[in-house]
Design an enzyme around this catalytic site. Sequence first.
Site: not given
Ligand code: CA2
Length: 153
Positions: A24, A76, A82, A89, A102-104
């Site tokens: 991230y 986001n 998911h 809705d 999504h960041i990733s």
């Molecule tokens: O890639 C993304 O932005 C996500 O939405 C991030 C979610 C993940 O469940 C999605 O599949 C993809 C998770 C966010 C968790 O963020 C953290 C950041 C730093 C440390 C721990 C968690």
Amino acid sequence: MAKTIYVLNGPNLNMLGTREPDTYGRATLADVEKLCTETATDFGLAADCRQSNREGELIDFIHEAHAKQAAGIVINAGGYSHTSIALHDALLAVKIPTVEVHISNIHAREDFRHHSFTAKAAFASLSGFGIDGYRLAINGLAAKIGAVSSSKK
Ligand code: CA2
């Protein structure tokens, strides 16, 4: 008065910059919100940035965006992307132009991240650009709603 876009971040995104930097990055949620505010301002828009770890509160923010006649939503929804038919809705119900971020790159990760309910309710989805995805999302949203960058006026 400037039109407002809502920037909604879901569960655990308040942890940005503190863990999992390989996935991230090192930017914090405050950095994301600053980037969004600056990008929106360039298009003459106001950014109302919210984060919640609760599904129902995110739905309340979407309803609030509708009540306040927001011009767009960048969302986001984190892990709820998911799983949440309820968020899907709510986005469909308010009919506000929405971009999912999504960041990733969710498609390069585990199978359970490959499907997104929020993407189905958005007109566009960005994944894998890091926090720059929020800037790109606001650019795309601005184009959709006819807001023009100050650099093009
Ligand atoms: O890639 C993304 O932005 C996500 O939405 C991030 C979610 C993940 O469940 C999605 O599949 C993809 C998770 C966010 C968790 O963020 C953290 C950041 C730093 C440390 C721990 C968690």
